[in-house]
Every structure is written in C-alpha cells, then in structure tokens.
Design a protein around this motif. Structure first.
Motif, PDB file in Angstrom:
ATOM      1  N   UNK A 151      77.954   0.763  34.016  1.00  0.00           N
ATOM      2  CA  UNK A 151      76.581   1.475  34.094  1.00  0.00           C
ATOM      3  C   UNK A 151      75.065   0.895  34.268  1.00  0.00           C
ATOM      4  N   UNK A 152      75.230   1.135  32.760  1.00  0.00           N
ATOM      5  CA  UNK A 152      74.364   0.799  31.655  1.00  0.00           C
ATOM      6  C   UNK A 152      74.163  -0.601  31.205  1.00  0.00           C
ATOM      7  N   UNK A 153      75.757  -0.992  30.790  1.00  0.00           N
ATOM      8  CA  UNK A 153      75.299  -2.390  30.637  1.00  0.00           C
ATOM      9  C   UNK A 153      74.608  -3.872  31.549  1.00  0.00           C
ATOM     10  N   UNK A 154      75.488  -3.151  33.049  1.00  0.00           N
ATOM     11  CA  UNK A 154      74.746  -3.559  34.394  1.00  0.00           C
ATOM     12  C   UNK A 154      73.350  -3.626  33.671  1.00  0.00           C
ATOM     13  N   UNK A 155      72.716  -2.168  34.007  1.00  0.00           N
ATOM     14  CA  UNK A 155      71.161  -2.039  34.281  1.00  0.00           C
ATOM     15  C   UNK A 155      70.496  -2.649  33.505  1.00  0.00           C
ATOM     16  N   UNK A 156      70.749  -2.763  31.994  1.00  0.00           N
ATOM     17  CA  UNK A 156      70.696  -3.563  31.125  1.00  0.00           C
ATOM     18  C   UNK A 156      70.741  -5.282  31.601  1.00  0.00           C
ATOM     19  N   UNK A 157      71.578  -5.851  31.755  1.00  0.00           N
ATOM     20  CA  UNK A 157      71.627  -7.169  32.356  1.00  0.00           C
ATOM     21  C   UNK A 157      69.794  -7.254  32.687  1.00  0.00           C
ATOM     22  N   UNK A 158      69.779  -6.500  33.679  1.00  0.00           N
ATOM     23  CA  UNK A 158      68.669  -7.523  34.162  1.00  0.00           C
ATOM     24  C   UNK A 158      67.784  -7.866  33.303  1.00  0.00           C
ATOM     25  N   UNK A 159      67.475  -7.055  32.316  1.00  0.00           N
ATOM     26  CA  UNK A 159      65.954  -7.439  31.193  1.00  0.00           C
ATOM     27  C   UNK A 159      66.544  -8.148  30.166  1.00  0.00           C
ATOM     28  N   UNK A 160      65.882  -8.917  29.835  1.00  0.00           N
ATOM     29  CA  UNK A 160      66.453 -10.247  28.855  1.00  0.00           C
ATOM     30  C   UNK A 160      66.483  -9.516  27.743  1.00  0.00           C
ATOM     31  N   UNK A 161      67.845  -9.764  26.078  1.00  0.00           N
ATOM     32  CA  UNK A 161      68.167  -8.570  25.165  1.00  0.00           C
ATOM     33  C   UNK A 161      66.896  -8.571  24.345  1.00  0.00           C
ATOM     34  N   UNK A 162      66.356 -10.423  24.566  1.00  0.00           N
ATOM     35  CA  UNK A 162      65.608 -10.570  22.659  1.00  0.00           C
ATOM     36  C   UNK A 162      63.798 -12.113  24.011  1.00  0.00           C
ATOM     37  N   UNK A 163      62.608 -11.380  23.882  1.00  0.00           N
ATOM     38  CA  UNK A 163      62.327 -11.919  24.292  1.00  0.00           C
ATOM     39  C   UNK A 163      60.576 -12.353  23.512  1.00  0.00           C
ATOM     40  N   UNK A 164      60.830 -13.593  22.712  1.00  0.00           N
ATOM     41  CA  UNK A 164      59.875 -14.706  22.202  1.00  0.00           C
ATOM     42  C   UNK A 164      58.361 -14.656  22.831  1.00  0.00           C
ATOM     43  N   UNK A 165      57.536 -13.899  21.830  1.00  0.00           N
ATOM     44  CA  UNK A 165      56.352 -14.108  22.475  1.00  0.00           C
ATOM     45  C   UNK A 165      55.669 -14.854  21.801  1.00  0.00           C
ATOM     46  N   UNK A 166      55.094 -16.057  21.723  1.00  0.00           N
ATOM     47  CA  UNK A 166      53.777 -16.707  21.496  1.00  0.00           C
ATOM     48  C   UNK A 166      51.849 -16.466  21.340  1.00  0.00           C
TER      49      UNK A 166
END
Length: 490
Positions: A151-166
């Motif tokens: 369940x936790x993994x399924x939920x976290x798959x709905x947000x990118x693990x890595x986000x790159x800002x500029x």
C-alpha cells in the motif's frame, strides 16, 4: 510534467508548481512541486489496479489458463484503510516541508550554520536550536499479508521520487528534490547498517557519491547521523519510510528511537514506520514517538471481519474466473472463504488463485465448497495452526504468533467520556464508575465471566467435579506435552 533522466539513468520529473487553496503551501517550491491534493474518488481511481480479463480466455486450454490465473496477484482493490494511509502520507510530506522552505532566510541560515558545525565536528544533536520542526511521523501496524508495504509503495508511486527544479517564481533554483526513500530495518537492529543503507540508497537513486564522501570504516553512528541530516537537507528529502520495524523488538530500541527523533527534530525529516503487531509495544513505551504519531497518523490494520468490507473485497475479485463454468458468489462460498482466510487479504487472493488451479486440474471447471476445502487441505498446511488460533478467538493461542496479535479495542464507555465536552466530563465519568461498579457486583454475585476468562474454567471445574487441569487442557490453555508416535522431535 516532463521526464528528465539523471546521469545515472534514473528517471526524474521536471518541477511543475501547483497552486493550492492552502495559503502556506504556495510559497514553498518543495510543496508546490507535489501533485494536487486528491479527493476520495481520485485516490480510489489512482490506487485501483485490475488484471487484464477477457471472457473468451475461459475457452483456452488448461495449460494456458493456470498461468493466466496468476494475474490476480497484480490486483489492488482500495479499501477505507488505503484512503486513510494515502491522506496520512501526503499530509506528512507537505507538513514536513513547511519549516524547510529553501527561500526562507532563517531556514537557510540554520542549514548553513548546521553544515559548518557538522564539517567542524562541533554539532551537538542534543543542543537546542532556533529551528522549529514541522516534521512528524506515521505508523502502519498490521498483520502480515494485509498489504502494508504494498500500500505504501502503491501510494508513493503516485508522486515522482525525484523532482528537478530550475527556476521558481523567476528566481534561480537549481535543486534536486528526493521526495521519499524507503529503508529496511536491519534484522539485528544495527544503526550503522541502517545509516550505510541510507547513503547507498541515496547514491543509487540520485547518482551521487555521498557514501564515498562521508563514510569511512571507523566512522561511528553518532558521527553518521549528522551527516545523514545534512544530506537530507541538501536533497530536500520529504519522507523516510522505515519498513519491518518489528526487528527492533529485541535490541536497540532506545538508541534507534533517539535516532529517528533527532532526524525529525534537528533536520525536519518526517518518518513512517511499518511493522507487524509485534512492534506496537515499542511505540507504546516510547512517549516521544507516540506523541508524534498521535494526531498525525496511526493505522492499526487488523484482519477484516466477516462484514461489508470483506464482501466488498471478495466481490471485487470474484468476476476474474478463468474456469469454463462461471460460479456465482453465494453465502456458502463467502462463509468458507472467510473461515479459511480469516479476512487476511493476501490469503484471500492466494486461496482464490489456488482454488481455480484445483478446479482446472481436476476437470471440474467450477468453484465449489468441496474444491475450496481440498485446496486448503493440500496448499494451506503451513498456515493451519495460525488460522486455527485466529478462528478460536483464544488470546492465549493467538499470543503464540506475535504477528497475529490484535490491538485491544477501547472500552465503549471510555470512548464516550473522551468524546464529551469538558463541562460534561464529570457526569460521564460518574456514569462510567457507576456502570463499572454495577458490573463488578453482578460478576461477583453470579460468578459470570467473559468466554475467554480462565476463571470460567475453574468455576466449571468446581461445579462439575472435573479436575481443573483437565479442563484447561481441553480448552487449549495448557499444552499436553505427551509424545505420540509420528511426532517430530527437535
């Protein structure tokens, strides 16, 4: 959102900033880069996973269908607990970022000062600072097989693990944000092993060299923790998930709890603990953790009762039948499935898969109560003692299996007292005492006990003249340690 590939080949997401109706969220790039807050219908839609199914597949040869049935292992049917955990996860991430706004001058000053202290080895994790954390922790405790980690993994798959800002609001903001990371509690509760796992996991995801940069053979755990903290600040870590926390039961509990409290207090990293019921006493005995869990997220996930929730789950999988003859779900099948799985979701799926295998191999090509019983007899032998303990409802038998202990239910009257406004508290408290005294007198006069009260056995022994020891054996409170031919001797 555009995908970006890091130099190590890992997939990341280019930051896209959302506007929230919550004012304090709209000045923090870490929060605004997260997905919009989802309502209940969206949560269910995002979590629901169903296997591919075509009715004409029922006509395929049995050699193919026994493979196709295994698609059921991919099925994910959202239940009320899943919605609760979803909201807990995203709330912890967002709230944890509130005090860690990279554009807040005070926070930047604190990060710079902390970094210098750590480099100069003058950082004291016990010293008070001006940093006021908003990080808290969540707790998911439940039976093995209820799907906690999934369940936790399924939920976290709905947000990118890595986000790159500029850039953010026209300002240069070159930042890589690691939203979440999952660590496994070492089987020996080793803090050093957990720390090393952290550095290696971060390097694996981001392609960094923190392990080589910070870790040496002689580095102590006390030295590693501040380094973990500064790395967490540098990468904007949003959430740390600690799985299999029941491994802390035997040793290292106090030290490990100090570890996580420091991560939350000094570096602002929220934590979610996942474990079996065997780990629940750990948090009850640690006030600092219990205080942070209370009000932030505590999900106690026992097995399903034979009620609407169980029927909803069974109905959601029942249409995926690859036997030639489709069998309608009826009360008799519902009852046998509950009896043989005791409402543990993983066992329900496995039984449903294996029953179809049995029906296909036997040539019956339909689901019947007899086939369910044969499947359980042949394929669920190892689970039989545990399921028998759950079926008995006997707390002494269930206590043999730490992963099956249910959390105690609150007394109804006490729950009413806590729900009353302050001005009605004394009245409710008096009512509680009156009822408790009345029940005590009744029990004393009539010698009536709960069905699982050992005193009931002794009372029956006195009335019938049967030796109490014999009755205790018959009711399963004492194991008769007599050897029978064929028993395994260890």
């Amino acid at each position: 959102m555009n995908k970006i590939y890091l130099p190590n080949g890992m997939e990341a997401q280019e930051a896209h900033y959302n506007e929230f109706p919550i004012e304090e969220y709209n000045t923090n790039p870490y929060i605004q880069a997260l997905p919009p807050i989802a309502d209940k219908k969206t949560i269910i839609r995002n979590l629901l996973t169903v296997p591919n199914f075509k009715e004409e597949e029922r006509q395929l040869d049995s050699s193919y269908r026994v493979h196709i049935v295994n698609r059921l292992y991919k099925l994910f049917q959202p239940l009320p607990q899943h919605v609760q955990i979803w909201n807990m996860v995203f709330s912890l991430i967002s709230q944890g970022y509130l005090a860690r706004n990279p554009f807040n001058k005070e926070y930047r000053r604190y990060v710079n000062a902390t970094g210098k202290q750590i480099i100069n080895r003058s950082f004291d994790i016990n010293s008070r600072t001006d940093f006021r954390t908003t990080a808290s922790c969540g707790l998911v405790i439940g039976y093995s097989g209820m799907g906690k980690t999934t369940t936790i993994n399924k939920i976290l798959s709905n947000v990118s693990s890595v986000i790159v800002h500029d850039t953010y609001n026209g300002q240069h903001f070159n930042q890589t944000q690691l939203v979440h990371i999952t660590l496994q509690t070492p089987h020996n509760a080793s803090l050093k092993a957990l720390s090393l796992q952290f550095f290696m996991k971060v390097d694996e995801i981001l392609g960094t060299n923190n392990f080589k940069k910070y870790v040496s053979r002689n580095l102590s755990v006390d030295a590693m923790l501040p380094l973990m903290g500064i790395v967490s600040q540098n990468i904007g870590l949003g959430l740390m998930v600690i799985d299999e926390v029941q491994h802390l039961q035997n040793r290292g509990v106090q030290q490990m709890m100090n570890y996580f409290v420091t991560l939350m207090n000094s570096f602002g990293v929220p934590v979610i603990f996942i474990g079996t019921p065997a780990s629940y006493p750990i948090f009850q005995n640690e006030f600092r953790i219990a205080r942070r869990v209370t009000g932030s997220g505590e999900v106690i996930w026992n097995n399903m009762n034979n009620d609407e929730e169980f029927r909803l789950f069974l109905n959601s999988i029942w249409k995926y039948q690859w036997n030639r003859k489709f069998t309608q779900l009826n009360d008799e099948l519902i009852q046998i499935f509950y009896e043989e799985t005791q409402g543990i979701s993983d066992l329900i799926i496995k039984l449903f898969v294996n029953v179809q295998h049995m029906a296909i191999h036997s040539g019956k090509e339909e689901l019947t109560v007899d086939i369910v019983k044969r499947t359980v007899r042949d394929n669920f032998k190892m689970m039989k003692p545990m399921l028998d303990a759950l079926r008995s409802g006997n707390p002494y038998k269930i206590a043999k299996y730490e992963d099956l202990r249910k959390s105690e239910q609150k007394n109804n009257i006490r729950s009413e007292v806590l729900a009353q406004p302050t001005k009605n508290y004394n009245e409710a408290r008096t009512k509680e005492r009156t009822v408790a005294t009345s029940n005590k007198l009744k029990n004393k006069m009539k010698q009536e006990y709960e069905s699982n009260d050992i005193r009931l056995i002794l009372d029956q022994a006195n009335k019938s003249g049967t030796p109490a020891y014999q009755l205790l054996i018959e009711h399963g409170y004492i194991d008769e340690m007599t050897y029978k031919q064929g028993d395994l001797i260890v």
